[in-house]
Design a protein around this motif. Structure first.
Motif, mmCIF file in Angstrom:
data_model
loop_
_atom_site.group_PDB
_atom_site.id
_atom_site.type_symbol
_atom_site.label_atom_id
_atom_site.label_comp_id
_atom_site.label_asym_id
_atom_site.label_seq_id
_atom_site.Cartn_x
_atom_site.Cartn_y
_atom_site.Cartn_z
ATOM 1 N N SER A 1 8.877 9.427 -1.073
ATOM 2 C CA SER A 1 8.963 8.490 -2.285
ATOM 3 C C SER A 1 8.018 7.558 -2.249
ATOM 4 O O SER A 1 7.126 7.512 -1.330
ATOM 5 N N GLU A 2 8.008 6.752 -3.328
ATOM 6 C CA GLU A 2 7.087 5.582 -3.300
ATOM 7 C C GLU A 2 7.291 4.740 -2.136
ATOM 8 O O GLU A 2 6.384 4.271 -1.543
ATOM 9 N N ALA A 3 8.485 4.600 -1.811
ATOM 10 C CA ALA A 3 8.929 3.574 -0.657
ATOM 11 C C ALA A 3 8.540 4.081 0.512
ATOM 12 O O ALA A 3 7.918 3.333 1.343
ATOM 13 N N ASP A 4 8.266 5.459 0.743
ATOM 14 C CA ASP A 4 7.903 6.167 1.957
ATOM 15 C C ASP A 4 6.474 6.006 2.029
ATOM 16 O O ASP A 4 5.909 5.864 3.223
ATOM 17 N N ILE A 5 5.856 6.131 0.910
ATOM 18 C CA ILE A 5 4.212 5.960 0.945
ATOM 19 C C ILE A 5 3.909 4.686 1.277
ATOM 20 O O ILE A 5 2.984 4.209 2.068
ATOM 21 N N LEU A 6 4.472 3.455 0.703
ATOM 22 C CA LEU A 6 4.382 2.227 1.222
ATOM 23 C C LEU A 6 4.590 1.921 2.461
ATOM 24 O O LEU A 6 3.805 1.364 3.236
ATOM 25 N N HIS A 7 5.573 2.369 3.153
ATOM 26 C CA HIS A 7 5.830 2.509 4.470
ATOM 27 C C HIS A 7 4.756 2.893 5.436
ATOM 28 O O HIS A 7 4.336 2.286 6.363
ATOM 29 N N THR A 8 4.265 4.151 4.856
ATOM 30 C CA THR A 8 3.370 4.759 5.686
ATOM 31 C C THR A 8 1.974 3.860 5.651
ATOM 32 O O THR A 8 1.466 3.573 6.926
ATOM 33 N N LEU A 9 1.862 3.280 4.671
ATOM 34 C CA LEU A 9 0.395 2.399 4.684
ATOM 35 C C LEU A 9 0.725 1.236 5.237
ATOM 36 O O LEU A 9 -0.080 0.570 6.057
ATOM 37 N N CYS A 10 1.659 0.724 5.463
ATOM 38 C CA CYS A 10 2.191 -0.363 6.153
ATOM 39 C C CYS A 10 1.964 -0.258 7.966
ATOM 40 O O CYS A 10 1.838 -1.112 8.492
ATOM 41 N N CYS A 11 2.224 1.025 8.122
ATOM 42 C CA CYS A 11 1.989 1.386 9.518
ATOM 43 C C CYS A 11 0.518 1.570 10.244
ATOM 44 O O CYS A 11 0.385 1.445 11.251
ATOM 45 N N ALA A 12 -0.386 1.420 9.090
ATOM 46 C CA ALA A 12 -1.760 1.422 9.352
ATOM 47 C C ALA A 12 -2.115 0.254 10.541
ATOM 48 O O ALA A 12 -1.721 -1.147 10.001
ATOM 49 N N SER A 13 -2.858 0.530 11.266
ATOM 50 C CA SER A 13 -3.388 -0.633 12.290
ATOM 51 C C SER A 13 -4.198 -1.432 11.564
ATOM 52 O O SER A 13 -4.198 -2.852 12.331
ATOM 53 N N GLU A 14 -4.714 -1.247 10.530
ATOM 54 C CA GLU A 14 -5.665 -2.375 9.932
ATOM 55 C C GLU A 14 -4.873 -3.392 9.350
ATOM 56 O O GLU A 14 -5.596 -4.602 9.342
ATOM 57 N N PHE A 15 -3.661 -3.315 9.177
ATOM 58 C CA PHE A 15 -3.128 -4.533 8.680
ATOM 59 C C PHE A 15 -2.266 -5.343 9.927
ATOM 60 O O PHE A 15 -1.491 -6.267 9.693
ATOM 61 N N SER A 16 -2.829 -4.933 11.069
ATOM 62 C CA SER A 16 -2.155 -5.691 12.219
ATOM 63 C C SER A 16 -2.559 -7.261 12.417
ATOM 64 O O SER A 16 -1.734 -8.020 13.050
ATOM 65 N N GLN A 17 -3.424 -7.558 11.880
ATOM 66 C CA GLN A 17 -4.063 -9.167 11.867
ATOM 67 C C GLN A 17 -3.767 -9.862 10.487
ATOM 68 O O GLN A 17 -3.806 -11.163 10.646
ATOM 69 N N MET A 18 -2.717 -9.157 9.716
ATOM 70 C CA MET A 18 -2.389 -10.075 8.596
ATOM 71 C C MET A 18 -1.127 -10.915 9.012
ATOM 72 O O MET A 18 -0.308 -10.612 9.897
ATOM 73 N N LYS A 19 -1.177 -12.273 8.641
ATOM 74 C CA LYS A 19 -0.287 -13.076 9.195
ATOM 75 C C LYS A 19 0.613 -13.805 7.755
ATOM 76 O O LYS A 19 -0.261 -13.863 6.805
ATOM 77 N N VAL A 20 1.560 -13.878 7.832
ATOM 78 C CA VAL A 20 2.353 -14.547 6.673
ATOM 79 C C VAL A 20 2.341 -16.159 6.967
ATOM 80 O O VAL A 20 2.493 -16.616 7.658
ATOM 81 N N ARG A 21 1.934 -16.724 5.564
ATOM 82 C CA ARG A 21 1.845 -18.210 5.396
ATOM 83 C C ARG A 21 3.155 -18.696 5.335
ATOM 84 O O ARG A 21 3.983 -18.085 4.806
ATOM 85 N N GLU A 22 3.233 -20.047 5.696
ATOM 86 C CA GLU A 22 4.443 -20.827 5.646
ATOM 87 C C GLU A 22 5.151 -20.909 4.246
ATOM 88 O O GLU A 22 6.267 -20.691 3.947
ATOM 89 N N GLU A 23 3.970 -20.921 3.310
ATOM 90 C CA GLU A 23 4.281 -21.203 1.850
ATOM 91 C C GLU A 23 4.845 -20.039 1.324
ATOM 92 O O GLU A 23 5.458 -20.136 0.115
ATOM 93 N N GLU A 24 4.609 -18.849 1.935
ATOM 94 C CA GLU A 24 5.137 -17.397 1.476
ATOM 95 C C GLU A 24 6.482 -17.195 1.898
ATOM 96 O O GLU A 24 7.133 -15.949 1.234
#
Length: 210
Positions: A175-198
């Motif tokens: 499903s669309e949710a499964d595809i988004l979850h698969t993309l989020c498992c990519a190691s290229e996103f491991s350096q992303m950091k959540v900002r405090e204002e978010e």
């Protein structure tokens, strides 16, 4: 980002930053300044003055450059890959400090140039790439042939771990949710950091998610 907090710079980071002080061909010297707490001053002084040898971290990422070399056609066999590996800093440090890289104590005596050890290392990486369908590895002949997936991954700088994650999570009825979850498992996103204002918005989104 992996720890979700600030950590002290390591020896390699400090030397990388200080190594860029001064302009090549214009300056004969450079200056770097460390701003830190007084309690940690001794740590950085020791780091800069003792000049501990920097060990290579290439083994942990060896699959990615090997896949790129095979995709480019510069490496077509295990034998060529062994020669290619001899040009790296990994081989320099492996020859001088073999125990730090898992080389058995008596191995350098039987294999002074570590040629067999390099062949075994390349073979294990080639098996992983073959399992991910990034290359085709024929063990009897030692040939390494690129695949279309491997060329695509190399062209777009996708890591082997990301391709493996896609293979594990992808299925025909995704499903669309499964595809988004698969993309989020990519190691290229491991350096992303959540900002405090978010955080407020993300918490609201998490509360609304089913």
């Amino acid at each position: 980002a992996q720890r979700g907090a600030f950590v002290d710079l390591g020896a390699l980071d400090v030397m990388q930053i200080f190594g860029r002080a001064g302009r090549p061909q214009f300056d004969t010297s450079g200056e770097g300044i460390i701003i830190t707490q007084h309690a940690k001053l001794a740590h950085y002084l020791q780091m800069l003055l003792m000049q501990k040898p920097i060990e290579s971290q290439f083994v942990s990422k060896l699959c990615d450059p090997l896949c790129a070399e095979v995709a480019l056609g510069t490496v077509t066999s295990v034998r060529e890959a062994v020669v290619w590996l001899s040009y790296t800093y990994l081989y320099v440090r492996m020859s001088r400090n073999p125990l730090a890289y898992g080389v058995p104590f008596d191995r350098p005596e039987r294999d002074p140039a570590l040629a067999q050890w390099r062949a075994e290392l390349i073979g294990s990486m080639a098996k992983r790439l073959d399992a991910a369908r990034l290359i085709r590895y024929h063990a009897p002949s030692g040939s390494l042939d690129p695949t279309q997936i491997g060329r695509t991954a190399s062209h777009f700088y996708l890591s082997v771990s990301s391709i493996e994650a896609f293979a594990d999570h992808w299925h025909e009825r995704a499903s669309e949710a499964d595809i988004l979850h698969t993309l989020c498992c990519a190691s290229e996103f491991s350096q992303m950091k959540v900002r405090e204002e978010e955080m407020d918005e993300l918490e609201q989104m998490a509360a609304d998610c089913r």
